[in-house]
Design an enzyme around this catalytic site. Structure first.
Site, PDB file in Angstrom:
ATOM      1  N   ASN A 133      -2.597   0.308  -4.180  1.00  0.00           N
ATOM      2  CA  ASN A 133      -2.668  -0.816  -3.250  1.00  0.00           C
ATOM      3  C   ASN A 133      -2.911  -2.109  -4.002  1.00  0.00           C
ATOM      4  O   ASN A 133      -3.645  -2.139  -4.985  1.00  0.00           O
ATOM      5  CB  ASN A 133      -3.819  -0.576  -2.254  1.00  0.00           C
ATOM      6  N   SER A 160       0.841  -1.174   0.000  1.00  0.00           N
ATOM      7  CA  SER A 160       0.000   0.000   0.000  1.00  0.00           C
ATOM      8  C   SER A 160       0.882   1.231   0.000  1.00  0.00           C
ATOM      9  O   SER A 160       1.881   1.274   0.720  1.00  0.00           O
ATOM     10  CB  SER A 160      -0.860  -0.027   1.261  1.00  0.00           C
ATOM     11  N   HIS A 202     -20.202  12.531   3.420  1.00  0.00           N
ATOM     12  CA  HIS A 202     -20.564  13.678   4.247  1.00  0.00           C
ATOM     13  C   HIS A 202     -20.234  15.004   3.568  1.00  0.00           C
ATOM     14  O   HIS A 202     -20.661  16.067   4.023  1.00  0.00           O
ATOM     15  CB  HIS A 202     -19.882  13.582   5.624  1.00  0.00           C
ATOM     16  N   ARG A 252      -3.632  -6.297  -2.706  1.00  0.00           N
ATOM     17  CA  ARG A 252      -3.792  -7.109  -1.506  1.00  0.00           C
ATOM     18  C   ARG A 252      -4.337  -8.485  -1.851  1.00  0.00           C
ATOM     19  O   ARG A 252      -4.974  -8.677  -2.900  1.00  0.00           O
ATOM     20  CB  ARG A 252      -4.721  -6.417  -0.498  1.00  0.00           C
ATOM     21  N   HIS A 300       2.586  11.938  -0.872  1.00  0.00           N
ATOM     22  CA  HIS A 300       2.177  13.336  -0.751  1.00  0.00           C
ATOM     23  C   HIS A 300       3.320  14.239  -1.206  1.00  0.00           C
ATOM     24  O   HIS A 300       4.271  14.470  -0.454  1.00  0.00           O
ATOM     25  CB  HIS A 300       1.831  13.671   0.703  1.00  0.00           C
ATOM     26  N   HIS A 306      -5.890   7.527 -16.514  1.00  0.00           N
ATOM     27  CA  HIS A 306      -6.947   6.547 -16.779  1.00  0.00           C
ATOM     28  C   HIS A 306      -6.600   5.633 -17.955  1.00  0.00           C
ATOM     29  O   HIS A 306      -6.950   4.455 -17.954  1.00  0.00           O
ATOM     30  CB  HIS A 306      -8.290   7.261 -16.997  1.00  0.00           C
ATOM     31  N   HIS A 318      -2.500   7.208  -4.537  1.00  0.00           N
ATOM     32  CA  HIS A 318      -2.658   6.031  -3.692  1.00  0.00           C
ATOM     33  C   HIS A 318      -2.655   4.806  -4.590  1.00  0.00           C
ATOM     34  O   HIS A 318      -3.271   4.800  -5.656  1.00  0.00           O
ATOM     35  CB  HIS A 318      -3.984   6.116  -2.930  1.00  0.00           C
TER      36      HIS A 318
END
Lengths: 316, 316
Positions: free
Chosen positions: A114, A98, A180, A116, A102, A150, A112
């Site tokens: 990752n 992962s 939110h 797994r 920044h 992309h 980001h």
């Protein structure tokens, strides 16, 4: 463990992904990563090992974390698989690489990545799946960077079926979404989880293809933007937007919650936290600014590879 | 609504608490709060109103938020009451005053204060309870400040029974605890929830007593520390410790999760976020420094009002 899966061999592959990426990032940045290898024994029913590699205050990266971990636990946390809640509390093995990078320069996007692999031991049989993906979070948007990113994601998946990129792209838009705030985390990319539909070998090949594409997807963007001039106000906007990154990772991100809930190593899990962050009340970008354009032209989910740039339906 | 409870009158009382505190803080800081009154109608089954009052870049406070809200919802979120999970999904009314003050000077502690009242409509009857408390989060510890703060908390509760302070103090230590860090958020204070055991009038009186004590508990500490000199390194330590505050509020705090889950007003809920925050890998304070003393002498739960300073058992 499933009979035909060599967990050790797979772990060696995951480690090699970390090594390749860290080597390339060191060459790019000019500063070395700190390598912190760790072993976790029997605390909170979790054992395992990993290597947390981090570069802080580099030339390009203000904080860049690339983590490998391989753990076994007595009880799978609910956050590990929303789709497979019946597996929670089963014994499990999990490994992953992962990273979150920044950059210092606000014109270089945060990224980001990752990959797994999980195996869950149920009374009847072992159940495994892969997950992974990458997504880009710009502070200042450049259409050509989004298209490039992309396109590389699509190229990684197309050999395994044309349906994968649109599916994983949509899953990415849905996953990296701050409910939110009613706002996307960034301009998306690809995200997959619970992936076993092609059988073990082909599913692993998909994961390898995604891993091989990471540097191709990100490094050209860094090269293009790293000399872009910026000022204090750009840095402030970056710090403010990084607050959204923190909110997403601590409130929603299943990887983060999985790690913290399963008793993982906190400093390794929170590698993703940005170095300097700011919150301010009711921040709104000024109209007709580059900052506003991020909200109007880049964050709303769209099909970056369709010249018409039509917005896609979001079914959140 | 319960027959004997005048919800409107209670809301007026809660508003008066906000007004008194904001007035005192404005006098202290010299800068006025921004007052942002809001009405929320029918989004996500939540209606209500509130007043978000915020002061940023003040003379004392870098970011200080004091919120009042009064909402009605169709479905009580699970986070509202861990002890009363059977009430989740019932209709509810909730009101609260909540504040977090982040001073600029790292020698002045951050403080959190909250009072709240909930009524849940079950098919059989209405169930109500009060909650509240205050807790202190210093960056640099002063024993006399901790003793003063806890003494005022105790004085607020003692008229209602000597058992309340030790109980609420322990609940505070248990609640404001970062499990993933194995670390307290601060030096504690008092915390209560699901409180109805004294009947409505007396339970309200407890809440009034806690509210009346807030300024007495905090202002003398600000007065004592506001002229303490500080440097960039002190500010860095403060920014780093504020990261823990963010982690607690976004991962654990039920008020924050309750607000976000119930479709509350995000900017009002996240008033508690600190203005400038920093994360760094595996930060450890240097030995024999004031920073280390915070970890060794202040964060571990202890009985501040017992001269022997014995550590209390923690049953987390």
């Amino acid at each position: 463990m499933s009979n035909n899966i060599n967990f050790q061999e797979l772990a060696e592959y995951f480690k090699s992904v970390q090594l390749n990426i860290v080597t390339a990032l060191e060459e790019l940045d000019g500063k070395k990563f700190l390598k912190d290898d760790w072993i976790k024994d029997s605390t909170q029913n979790l054992i395992g090992n990993g290597s947390t590699q981090i570069l802080e205050n580099g030339n390009i990266f203000e904080r860049a974390g690339v983590g490998f971990s391989c753990v076994s636990g007595q009880s799978l946390p609910k956050s590990a698989s929303l789709e497979r809640q019946h597996l929670s509390d089963c014994k499990f093995n999990a490994m992953g690489v992962s990273l979150v990078l920044h950059p210092f320069n606000p014109y270089i996007p945060t990224i980001h990545f990752n990959i797994r692999f999980l195996v869950v031991n149920t009374p009847e049989k072992d159940i495994w799946w892969f997950g992974g993906g990458m997504d880009l979070t710009p502070y200042y948007g450049f259409e050509e960077d989004c298209i490039h990113f992309h396109q590389i994601c699509k190229n990684a998946l197309d050999p395994f079926g044309n349906h994968l990129y649109p599916l994983f792209k949509k899953q990415c838009d849905n996953y990296f979404y701050l409910k939110h705030r009613n706002e996307a985390r960034g301009i998306g990319g690809i995200f997959y989880d619970n992936f076993d539909s092609l059988g073990f070998e082909k599913s692993l090949d998909v994961t390898k293809s995604v891993a091989n594409s990471f540097l191709k997807a990100y490094l050209p963007i860094v090269e293009k933007r790293k000399s872009h001039s910026f000022n204090e106000q750009n840095r402030e906007f970056q710090a403010f937007r990084r607050g959204r990154y923190v909110e997403f990772n601590l409130i929603f991100d299943r990887g983060t919650l999985f790690g913290l809930q399963s008793g993982g190593r906190t400093e390794s899990i929170l590698l993703s936290m940005p170095p300097k962050v700011q919150w301010g009340y009711n921040y709104q970008p000024q109209i007709n600014t580059e900052e506003e354009k991020l909200y109007t032209d880049f964050l709303p989910a769209k099909d970056w590879l369709n010249k018409d740039g039509l917005n896609l339906d979001k079914d959140i």
